[in-house]
Each structure stands twice: as structure tokens, then as C-alpha cells.
Design a protein around this motif. Structure first.
Motif, PDB file in Angstrom:
ATOM      1  N   TRP A 332      92.560 -13.029  43.531  1.00 53.49           N
ATOM      2  CA  TRP A 332      92.331 -13.010  44.974  1.00 53.49           C
ATOM      3  C   TRP A 332      92.705 -11.674  45.601  1.00 53.49           C
ATOM      4  N   ALA A 333      93.633 -10.933  44.989  1.00 58.38           N
ATOM      5  CA  ALA A 333      93.979  -9.614  45.514  1.00 58.38           C
ATOM      6  C   ALA A 333      92.770  -8.686  45.483  1.00 58.38           C
ATOM      7  N   GLU A 334      92.020  -8.733  44.383  1.00 60.99           N
ATOM      8  CA  GLU A 334      90.838  -7.881  44.262  1.00 60.99           C
ATOM      9  C   GLU A 334      89.740  -8.314  45.232  1.00 60.99           C
ATOM     10  N   VAL A 335      89.562  -9.634  45.353  1.00 57.48           N
ATOM     11  CA  VAL A 335      88.554 -10.143  46.289  1.00 57.48           C
ATOM     12  C   VAL A 335      88.909  -9.738  47.714  1.00 57.48           C
ATOM     13  N   ALA A 336      90.184  -9.880  48.096  1.00 57.91           N
ATOM     14  CA  ALA A 336      90.615  -9.528  49.450  1.00 57.91           C
ATOM     15  C   ALA A 336      90.461  -8.042  49.721  1.00 57.91           C
ATOM     16  N   ALA A 337      90.812  -7.217  48.734  1.00 58.13           N
ATOM     17  CA  ALA A 337      90.680  -5.770  48.916  1.00 58.13           C
ATOM     18  C   ALA A 337      89.215  -5.367  49.080  1.00 58.13           C
ATOM     19  N   TRP A 338      88.341  -5.981  48.282  1.00 65.99           N
ATOM     20  CA  TRP A 338      86.904  -5.678  48.403  1.00 65.99           C
ATOM     21  C   TRP A 338      86.383  -6.095  49.780  1.00 65.99           C
ATOM     22  N   TRP A 339      86.745  -7.275  50.236  1.00 63.74           N
ATOM     23  CA  TRP A 339      86.245  -7.774  51.508  1.00 63.74           C
ATOM     24  C   TRP A 339      86.740  -6.905  52.668  1.00 63.74           C
ATOM     25  N   GLN A 340      87.976  -6.449  52.574  1.00 63.15           N
ATOM     26  CA  GLN A 340      88.508  -5.564  53.608  1.00 63.15           C
ATOM     27  C   GLN A 340      87.767  -4.237  53.622  1.00 63.15           C
ATOM     28  N   LEU A 341      87.484  -3.714  52.446  1.00 66.19           N
ATOM     29  CA  LEU A 341      86.787  -2.427  52.352  1.00 66.19           C
ATOM     30  C   LEU A 341      85.353  -2.533  52.842  1.00 66.19           C
ATOM     31  N   ILE A 342      84.644  -3.548  52.404  1.00 67.58           N
ATOM     32  CA  ILE A 342      83.203  -3.617  52.642  1.00 67.58           C
ATOM     33  C   ILE A 342      82.881  -3.755  54.120  1.00 67.58           C
ATOM     34  N   ARG A 343      83.789  -4.360  54.865  1.00 70.27           N
ATOM     35  CA  ARG A 343      83.543  -4.529  56.298  1.00 70.27           C
ATOM     36  C   ARG A 343      83.771  -3.259  57.091  1.00 70.27           C
ATOM     37  N   THR A 344      84.390  -2.264  56.473  1.00 74.05           N
ATOM     38  CA  THR A 344      84.627  -0.996  57.167  1.00 74.05           C
ATOM     39  C   THR A 344      83.600   0.064  56.802  1.00 74.05           C
ATOM     40  N   CYS A 345      82.715  -0.245  55.860  1.00 70.47           N
ATOM     41  CA  CYS A 345      81.711   0.733  55.446  1.00 70.47           C
ATOM     42  C   CYS A 345      80.600   0.824  56.495  1.00 70.47           C
ATOM     43  N   ASP A 346      80.114   2.014  56.694  1.00 67.12           N
ATOM     44  CA  ASP A 346      79.037   2.229  57.670  1.00 67.12           C
ATOM     45  C   ASP A 346      77.715   1.663  57.158  1.00 67.12           C
ATOM     46  N   ARG A 347      76.881   1.266  58.104  1.00 64.05           N
ATOM     47  CA  ARG A 347      75.496   0.850  57.842  1.00 64.05           C
ATOM     48  C   ARG A 347      75.414  -0.326  56.862  1.00 64.05           C
ATOM     49  N   GLN A 348      76.334  -1.232  56.973  1.00 60.37           N
ATOM     50  CA  GLN A 348      76.248  -2.442  56.166  1.00 60.37           C
ATOM     51  C   GLN A 348      75.173  -3.373  56.726  1.00 60.37           C
ATOM     52  N   ASP A 349      74.461  -4.020  55.845  1.00 56.36           N
ATOM     53  CA  ASP A 349      73.457  -4.993  56.236  1.00 56.36           C
ATOM     54  C   ASP A 349      74.167  -6.223  56.812  1.00 56.36           C
ATOM     55  N   PRO A 350      73.934  -6.564  58.100  1.00 62.38           N
ATOM     56  CA  PRO A 350      74.619  -7.731  58.687  1.00 62.38           C
ATOM     57  C   PRO A 350      74.372  -9.019  57.910  1.00 62.38           C
ATOM     58  N   ALA A 351      73.172  -9.171  57.364  1.00 66.86           N
ATOM     59  CA  ALA A 351      72.871 -10.384  56.598  1.00 66.86           C
ATOM     60  C   ALA A 351      73.704 -10.438  55.322  1.00 66.86           C
ATOM     61  N   ALA A 352      73.926  -9.272  54.713  1.00 64.58           N
ATOM     62  CA  ALA A 352      74.737  -9.238  53.501  1.00 64.58           C
ATOM     63  C   ALA A 352      76.188  -9.581  53.818  1.00 64.58           C
TER      64      ALA A 352
END
Length: 383
Positions: A332-352
């Protein structure tokens, strides 16, 4: 083992006093895996190749057991262990390091641990394995049929798995099907209320006959890859194959590699498709086991089918960014870190992003920074 995100139990809301202590039971051979990474190309005969990375870890069925345990499921493993240093290391790594219940496992005096050397390069892997069949515990019936053992490395001979007289009462069990083989423990586990999740290996007989997989009748979910699914169903489309398989099992899940996964609920007719997450793959070893573990977790937690697929694909994507099988299984540490990172990346697809919004209800508000590193290159150090 990841311990920095404690207390996440995906089944917490569903647990009751009379539930089985074991969430998932599995059995099979445990290998010592030695993994070389950072090779620019395949080794050439007569030359010496140097790898930029190396790791050691329990492999074989330990890949699946570790993936399940790191996702918070109470996992019980029945396996044979050698009484050499390799076997001792694997036992300690699984029991002490990962919290896996080995009460149904045993040590075989004078039997050496099976070993696999895996070389990862160009997004693929080449493996060399060695091992001898472990003697069954006294009075343990051998599996019927002459097929390769459950959860062995693909295309490599391996010791036969240990089959307990009576598997523990569990919410689920994971099995590996093979043509012409029936494992008595699978039917016993199903009769005792366990949901059976099964994958399948390449059919060396070339017949690709679903009727040659007798334990399929006990399965809750069947999770072949696209090529296997199409061959078994005589179809030329993975989605069509999934619908055909759903006539035989309640849940048919077909993995599509870089294209993600597709699943059909045979009870309701509902289907779900989730694309793969684009990552830079370091080593694909164990990714299939991690996918199954993620899907088992979501199923036991009673998530919607699309969420189960998304989570399984996410955990598999995280695993290929690390080397090794059990070494790379995310927690869960890896999943949480990924989720935190991915939401801060620019130009993310809202549907994704919306596809993984269900993680908000599972994960803590803060997490360690990405990337997280776990893998170590050696068997162990003296304390």
C-alpha cells in the motif's frame, strides 16, 4: 516488506468474528530467485556479461504469496523448503519479513532448494532453473496427472508442490491449472467455501481443451492471458474469448499485456475493460502473479469489476518497475505514493484519474515520495 503505510486492511469492513483466519491459501514450489538486470542484450556464448543490477529473493509460488501479503491479506502457504541456507533464507524472508503463515509448510532434510537465475534485458527475461522434486510429507497424496506443478516458472521443470491433507478454511485460494491434472485440495477448498482463482500455463500438448482442466469447474475466476484464452476458446479476439470463458466460470479475466485487461462477469453478463498504465519496465518477473493478487484483493473486498481490474493492472505496473518477482510486489505504500504523484502531474487525462478515484477511500492523506526502493542485492548480512 513495506511497513510505512500500516493498518490498511482492504477487508476490514467485511470481517466478522466467525470468518476464517486465512484470507488466501496457496501451495506450490518455492525457488530461490537470483535476478540480473541492466543487461544491454542477451548473453553471448563464449563471452562474459556484466549486469548493472542484481537481486535475490524467494520465487516461484512465493511471488504470489508475497504479493497477497503486501496488500494486507492474511496469507497461508504450504510448500517444501530445503534445509540448506537458501531454504532457511526463503523461510525467514516469507515468515518474518512478509508475515506469511507457513504452518502448513515443512523443511525437507537433505533436499536442496530449487534455484532460478533470471536475466532481464530488452523488456524480456531469460531464465535458467535447477531443482529436484521434493518428497511429499508422509501420507500426502500426490496430485493426479503428469503435468507441470502449480506456479512453477514458465517453461522450466520444477519440484512438485506440497499438497496438504486438508487446506485451511479460507476466503480464497489460488491455483494453477494444467491439462490432465486435478489437485484434490482445490475441490476440498471450494467445498469449504473458498473462492478459487486460477491461472493457466502454456499447453505443451497443443490440444487446448477446456475439458482437460477438471478443476476449472471449482473456480470462481479464471485469469488466462490473451493467447491462452483465444486458443482455449477457438476464438480470434480476446474479448470474445472472455465471453466464451464466462460460460464456464463466474468470472473470466483476460490479460492483454500492454493493452490492459478485459473481464466478464458470467453471472450478470457485465463486462469491464481497463487499459494498461504506461511505465518503463525494468523486469516483468512476477507481474502476472501481482495482477492476480490485486484482482483477488478487489474481489474479496467486493469492489466493482472495473475497480478490481484497474487495481490489478496498477499493482502489476508498479511491479515491473522493480527487479525480481517477490522483491517487486508493491504494498500500500507504493500504491499511495503513486496515487499522490500522479495527481500532481500536468496534463493528466481526467478520465484516467477518475478510473482510480476509488483509491481515495483506501489510502492515507499523505504518503512517502515516489519512487520507493526496496530491492536488495544479496541473500543477507550477518547481524
Amino acid at each position: 516488506m513495506s511497513t510505512d503505510t500500516p493498518g490498511i486492511d482492504p477487508l476490514q469492513a467485511l470481517r466478522a468474528p466467525r470468518d476464517p483466519a486465512c484470507d488466501v491459501f496457496l501451495t506450490g514450489p518455492v525457488f530461490l530467485d537470483i535476478i540480473f538486470t541492466g543487461l544491454d542484450s542477451a548473453p553471448v556464448r563464449g563471452t562474459e556479461s556484466w549486469a548493472r543490477g542484481m537481486g535475490s529473493s524467494p520465487g516461484g509460488v512465493a511471488n504470489m504469496a508475497t504479493a497477497l501479503a503486501r496488500l494486507g491479506l492474511h496469507t497461508s502457504l504450504a510448500a517444501a523448503f530445503g534445509d540448506d541456507h537458501y531454504g532457511e533464507y526463503c523461510w525467514d524472508a516469507l515468515e518474518q519479513g512478509e508475515g506469511i503463515d507457513l504452518s502448513m509448510s515443512h523443511t525437507v532434510p537433505g533436499w536442496h532448494s530449487p534455484v532460478t537465475v533470471s536475466m532481464a534485458y530488452e523488456g524480456e527475461r531469460t531464465m535458467v532453473s535447477h531443482g529436484h522434486e521434493a518428497p511429499a510429507p508422509t501420507g500426502t497424496p500426490a496430485p493426479t496427472g503428469a503435468a507441470a506443478p502449480a506456479h512453477a516458472h514458465a517453461h522450466a521443470p520444477a519440484p512438485a508442490p506440497v499438497f496438504p491433507h486438508c487446506p485451511p478454511r479460507a476466503r480464497a485460494a489460488v491455483a494453477s491449472l494444467a491439462p490432465g491434472r486435478s489437485e484434490p485440495w482445490v475441490a476440498t477448498a471450494a467445498r469449504n467455501g473458498a473462492l478459487i482463482f486460477a491461472d493457466v500455463g502454456w499447453d505443451e500438448t497443443g490440444r487446448w481443451d477446456l475439458d482437460a482442466l477438471p478443476d476449472l469447474a471449482h473456480c470462481e475466476a479464471f485469469l488466462p492471458n490473451a493467447e491462452e484464452a483465444m486458443r482455449y476458446t477457438r476464438t480470434d479476439c480476446p474479448r470474445a474469448a472472455a465471453h466464451t470463458l464466462a460460460e464456464r466460470v463466474p468470472l473470466a479475466v483476460v490479460t492483454l499485456g500492454a493493452e490492459g485487461a478485459y473481464a466478464v462477469d458470467g453471472r450478470t453478463g457485465a463486462a469491464a475493460a481497463v487499459p494498461a498504465i504506461e511505465v518503463e519496465a525494468l523486469d516483468p518477473t512476477g507481474a502476472g502473479d501481482v495482477f492476480v493478487a490485486g484482482f483477488v484483493t478487489g474481489t474479496l473486498a467486493d469492489w466493482p469489476l472495473a475497480d478490481r481490474l484497474a487495481f490489478a493492472g496498477l499493482t502489476a505496473a508498479l511491479s515491473v518497475q522493480e527487479f525480481g518477482g517477490s522483491l517487486s510486489a508493491p504494498g500500500w505504500a507504493e500504491v499511495a505514493a503513486w496515487w499522490q504523484l500522479i495527481r500532481t502531474c500536468d496534463r493528466q487525462d481526467p478520465a484516467a484519474l477518475e478510473r482510480y478515484a476509488f483509491l481515495d477511500d483506501l489510502l492515507p492523506a499523505s504518503a512517502r515520495a515516489w519512487p520507493l526502493r526496496r530491492a536488495v542485492p544479496t541473500i543477507g548480512f550477518r547481524q
